[in-house]
Design a protein around this motif. Sequence first.
Motif, PDB file in Angstrom:
ATOM      1  N   GLN A  52       1.155  -1.150  -0.046  1.00 57.14           N
ATOM      2  CA  GLN A  52       0.217  -0.202   0.089  1.00 57.14           C
ATOM      3  C   GLN A  52       0.639   1.258   0.096  1.00 57.14           C
ATOM      4  OE1 GLN A  52      -3.582  -0.357  -0.187  1.00 57.14           O
ATOM      5  NE2 GLN A  52      -2.600  -2.664  -0.469  1.00 57.14           N
ATOM      6  N   PRO A  53       0.364   2.312  -0.607  1.00 59.60           N
ATOM      7  CA  PRO A  53       1.198   3.405  -0.761  1.00 59.60           C
ATOM      8  C   PRO A  53       1.420   4.213   0.577  1.00 59.60           C
ATOM      9  CG  PRO A  53      -0.981   3.691  -1.538  1.00 59.60           C
ATOM     10  CD  PRO A  53      -1.052   2.597  -1.467  1.00 59.60           C
ATOM     11  N   GLU A  54       0.667   3.948   1.498  1.00 62.05           N
ATOM     12  CA  GLU A  54       0.622   4.785   2.905  1.00 62.05           C
ATOM     13  C   GLU A  54       0.631   3.650   4.158  1.00 62.05           C
ATOM     14  OE1 GLU A  54      -2.952   7.210   2.584  1.00 62.05           O
ATOM     15  OE2 GLU A  54      -1.595   8.919   1.764  1.00 62.05           O
ATOM     16  N   SER A  55       1.394   4.098   5.006  1.00 61.31           N
ATOM     17  CA  SER A  55       1.145   3.184   6.313  1.00 61.31           C
ATOM     18  C   SER A  55      -0.113   3.738   7.055  1.00 61.31           C
ATOM     19  CB  SER A  55       2.291   3.520   7.181  1.00 61.31           C
ATOM     20  OG  SER A  55       2.279   4.863   7.695  1.00 61.31           O
ATOM     21  N   LEU A  56      -0.554   3.065   8.145  1.00 58.29           N
ATOM     22  CA  LEU A  56      -1.663   3.337   8.797  1.00 58.29           C
ATOM     23  C   LEU A  56      -1.752   4.777   9.774  1.00 58.29           C
ATOM     24  CD1 LEU A  56      -2.235  -0.178  10.853  1.00 58.29           C
ATOM     25  CD2 LEU A  56      -3.585   0.694   8.738  1.00 58.29           C
ATOM     26  N   PHE A  57      -0.390   4.921  10.001  1.00 56.07           N
ATOM     27  CA  PHE A  57      -0.037   6.359  10.631  1.00 56.07           C
ATOM     28  C   PHE A  57      -0.190   7.425   9.522  1.00 56.07           C
ATOM     29  CE2 PHE A  57       2.343   6.994  14.697  1.00 56.07           C
ATOM     30  CZ  PHE A  57       1.380   8.044  15.160  1.00 56.07           C
ATOM     31  N   LYS A  58       0.119   7.178   8.368  1.00 59.26           N
ATOM     32  CA  LYS A  58       0.013   8.182   7.369  1.00 59.26           C
ATOM     33  C   LYS A  58      -1.374   8.295   6.974  1.00 59.26           C
ATOM     34  CE  LYS A  58       2.025  10.921   4.048  1.00 59.26           C
ATOM     35  NZ  LYS A  58       0.833  11.405   3.265  1.00 59.26           N
ATOM     36  N   MET A  59      -2.229   7.365   6.912  1.00 58.41           N
ATOM     37  CA  MET A  59      -3.615   7.539   6.559  1.00 58.41           C
ATOM     38  C   MET A  59      -4.357   8.285   7.754  1.00 58.41           C
ATOM     39  SD  MET A  59      -4.777   3.382   5.606  1.00 58.41           S
ATOM     40  CE  MET A  59      -3.860   2.830   4.228  1.00 58.41           C
ATOM     41  N   VAL A  60      -3.889   8.182   8.972  1.00 62.68           N
ATOM     42  CA  VAL A  60      -4.546   8.972   9.996  1.00 62.68           C
ATOM     43  C   VAL A  60      -4.144  10.442   9.880  1.00 62.68           C
ATOM     44  CG1 VAL A  60      -4.779   9.482  12.580  1.00 62.68           C
ATOM     45  CG2 VAL A  60      -4.641   7.053  11.751  1.00 62.68           C
ATOM     46  N   LYS A  61      -3.094  10.763   9.468  1.00 55.53           N
ATOM     47  CA  LYS A  61      -2.383  11.898   9.385  1.00 55.53           C
ATOM     48  C   LYS A  61      -2.979  12.783   8.130  1.00 55.53           C
ATOM     49  CE  LYS A  61       2.018  11.457  11.684  1.00 55.53           C
ATOM     50  NZ  LYS A  61       3.741  11.378  11.504  1.00 55.53           N
ATOM     51  N   ASP A  62      -3.322  11.889   7.231  1.00 55.63           N
ATOM     52  CA  ASP A  62      -3.847  12.706   6.057  1.00 55.63           C
ATOM     53  C   ASP A  62      -5.352  13.282   6.272  1.00 55.63           C
ATOM     54  OD1 ASP A  62      -1.943  12.135   4.574  1.00 55.63           O
ATOM     55  OD2 ASP A  62      -2.690  10.250   3.486  1.00 55.63           O
ATOM     56  N   THR A  63      -5.880  13.026   7.506  1.00 52.75           N
ATOM     57  CA  THR A  63      -7.217  13.387   7.697  1.00 52.75           C
ATOM     58  C   THR A  63      -7.266  14.910   7.891  1.00 52.75           C
ATOM     59  OG1 THR A  63      -7.004  12.731  10.195  1.00 52.75           O
ATOM     60  CG2 THR A  63      -8.042  11.203   8.743  1.00 52.75           C
ATOM     61  N   ILE A  64      -6.052  15.482   8.193  1.00 56.10           N
ATOM     62  CA  ILE A  64      -6.085  16.904   8.473  1.00 56.10           C
ATOM     63  C   ILE A  64      -4.887  17.575   7.557  1.00 56.10           C
ATOM     64  CG2 ILE A  64      -6.895  16.893  10.836  1.00 56.10           C
ATOM     65  CD1 ILE A  64      -3.840  17.205  11.559  1.00 56.10           C
ATOM     66  N   ALA A  65      -4.627  16.914   6.541  1.00 61.20           N
ATOM     67  CA  ALA A  65      -3.563  17.249   5.599  1.00 61.20           C
ATOM     68  C   ALA A  65      -4.270  18.705   4.986  1.00 61.20           C
ATOM     69  CB  ALA A  65      -3.148  16.250   4.630  1.00 61.20           C
ATOM     70  N   GLY A  66      -3.245  19.673   4.832  1.00 68.52           N
ATOM     71  CA  GLY A  66      -3.528  20.645   3.802  1.00 68.52           C
ATOM     72  C   GLY A  66      -4.660  21.432   4.526  1.00 68.52           C
ATOM     73  N   GLU A  67      -5.549  21.992   3.789  1.00 67.44           N
ATOM     74  CA  GLU A  67      -6.582  23.002   4.521  1.00 67.44           C
ATOM     75  C   GLU A  67      -7.314  22.506   5.385  1.00 67.44           C
ATOM     76  OE1 GLU A  67      -8.632  26.508   4.753  1.00 67.44           O
ATOM     77  OE2 GLU A  67      -6.858  25.944   3.531  1.00 67.44           O
ATOM     78  N   ARG A  68      -7.805  21.153   5.493  1.00 64.54           N
ATOM     79  CA  ARG A  68      -8.364  20.519   6.464  1.00 64.54           C
ATOM     80  C   ARG A  68      -7.721  20.826   7.934  1.00 64.54           C
ATOM     81  NH1 ARG A  68      -9.022  14.653   4.177  1.00 64.54           N
ATOM     82  NH2 ARG A  68      -6.946  15.349   3.292  1.00 64.54           N
TER      83      ARG A  68
END
Length: 709
Positions: free
Chosen positions: A348-364
């Motif tokens: 998979q392109p992302e780890s579990l940790f990266k998936m969680v961090k993506d929830t507030i990536a960028g403008e979010r």
Amino acid sequence: HTRQPGRSSPARSAPTRLLPPEDGSAKLSRPVALFDWRPSTHPPPRVIMSAPLAQRASAAALGRALASKDSSRRVRVRPARRSATPAFAVATGPASSSSKSGERLVLQLFRRPFLSEEAAATLTRKANLKPGVDGGIKSVTTEQCFNVETTEPLTSEEMTTLQWLLRETFEPELFTEASAFADASSVVEVGPRLAFQSAWSTNAVGVCKNCGLEKVTRLERSRRFLVTMKDGKALTDPVKLAFASIVHDRMTECVYDEPLATFATDASPEEVYTVPVLAEGRAALERVDKEMGLAFDEEDFDYYLTLFRDDIGRDPTNVELFDMGQSNSEHSRHWFFGGNLIVDGVPQPESLFKMVKDTIAGERGHNSVIAFKDNSSAIRGYVNTPLRPTNPGGPSALEPRAVDLDLLLTAETHNFPSGVAPYPGAETGAGGRMRDTHATGIGSLLTAGTAGYCVGNLRMEGNAMPFESETEVKDFKYPSNLADPLRILVDASNGASDYGNKFGEPLIAGYCRSFGQRLKNGERREWIKPIMFSGGFGQIDHTNLEKTEGDVGMLVVKIGGPAYRIGMGGGAASSKAGGEDEANADLDFNAVQRGDAEMSNKLNRVVKACVELEGKNPILSIHDQGAGGNCNVCKELIYPKGGELNIREVKLGDATLSVLEIWGAEYQENSAMLIAPESLPLIEKICARERCPFSVLGAIDGSGRQHTA
């Protein structure tokens, strides 16, 4: 399954180079800490630990290490490991014996009852269900005994003051100088271990000294139970043991066979010992892993075997292996959540940790000011006008003051401890989350808390749910080293709420779930290892968001309660699935901490006073002490420049602690912080006002290594 970056087996990678060039370019594939100790006049043996802090894969990183091959290092046979099995305190003489030179007196005073009639009846019913008792107890009567240690006999005036402090205000006739129980053979007495000064004693001695009783050095409360058997039968030893097991905490308490004559004990600290890896290879690591509950996996065994046998060429010590077991555990390092994820054979392109961090990536994540770092998170707030003292850290009036505050949010789970010992597991879960709050940035303030519980089928007597009566559910088996779901729910809720009440934090919201079923495909779905969730709200000055990186000369200061033999190996134990190691139930029990909410309140008031100094806040960096104890929190502070720490400066609540226990025990109500040398008088003043113990362990020295003596 996962493959963690940087965790390749030594057999599949180039040997690790432990003597890096001066530019520090060589790096280990996994951080370690190596210890060496030499004979010293300071018993137990002095411990020298040298661990370069050259990389930081997580907050608990140990860095690289330099091997030390000292021919003076002494090897000794490993003594029998202490466990938390029931202990007995045997008096060395009658309580009324006169004091010899240098000895301290212990006198007993009694107050009854300890439990109400209703509580005593409930205890009787509970005890009769215990195997070994089998319904043989007719009744239980209680009293408490105050064991007062003094440096010399009290005068009549001092005794009057002491009795006034201890007796019941409205029923003084229930306070006596002799026990109300005539039949000593039917009495079960339990109280603190001799070497373990309880938090209750610390507070009681403080009250005594404030009342002029300077001779009182320790005051412990033991609980006495007069157990009356049915049909006039005598209380047998098996029944006594079974009863005692449900009325005391075997981690911190023991059974008193006779009235105490002294708190002195001949127990001596366990010495540092080496593990014979060179002679026995992997078998030695596997044995110590089992004995100490280190939770090593296959890659750990391969890595540490190659490290010590092939690269360093010496045997590791028990302290080294324990340190690595905690600091490199899943609990501390998040190998699984940070690892490369492979689903059905597809990377998979992302780890579990990266998936969680993506929830507030960028403008979010535009309003997040602390996210995925530090001990809490925070979102942007606004300027408001709280009441702040005009003289922080001292007596003063309060006044409204404009302060730019951000909203702080903290959450953690304390699942494993709440399954093994629900009450202390949940109370220390709540306490740890509270310290996470005040240890965010360079200090913050607490507001309120939440709690949540997920457990298996409750199976309440007289109130069983229909689905709990189904044959395939009714026969569910539970691990013997975990409490049953109903006890977890009741005791954990009581523990978390009791801690918050004593600390002074309101619990304003929560949830509860219970579930256990057999699915149609035959799978069992149930919260066997429970979830104990603790969340909190706080506020942090916008100027306090960032910790200061350690620099040469900064002092490492510990504030909070003294060290005890509690919470040993919590990081490793919490990294295992619940119930997977029933054979090592004692190790699981040892890993659970014990809370002291009143000390936590003192600790929090010290941090609060520093925060209220605003621009003059002396705290440069702060972390609460969690899994792994000093072996984690101290390294967090001195990274990356390294420092020198004196383990003998740690304040002890138990003089029999070994080096391993001082370094690795997760005793509660403790935080560590960095301050400038010129701030020491201010910290000393604030701690004295709040009656909060503190000590200076050492300083950052710029060596890039950790030196601990």
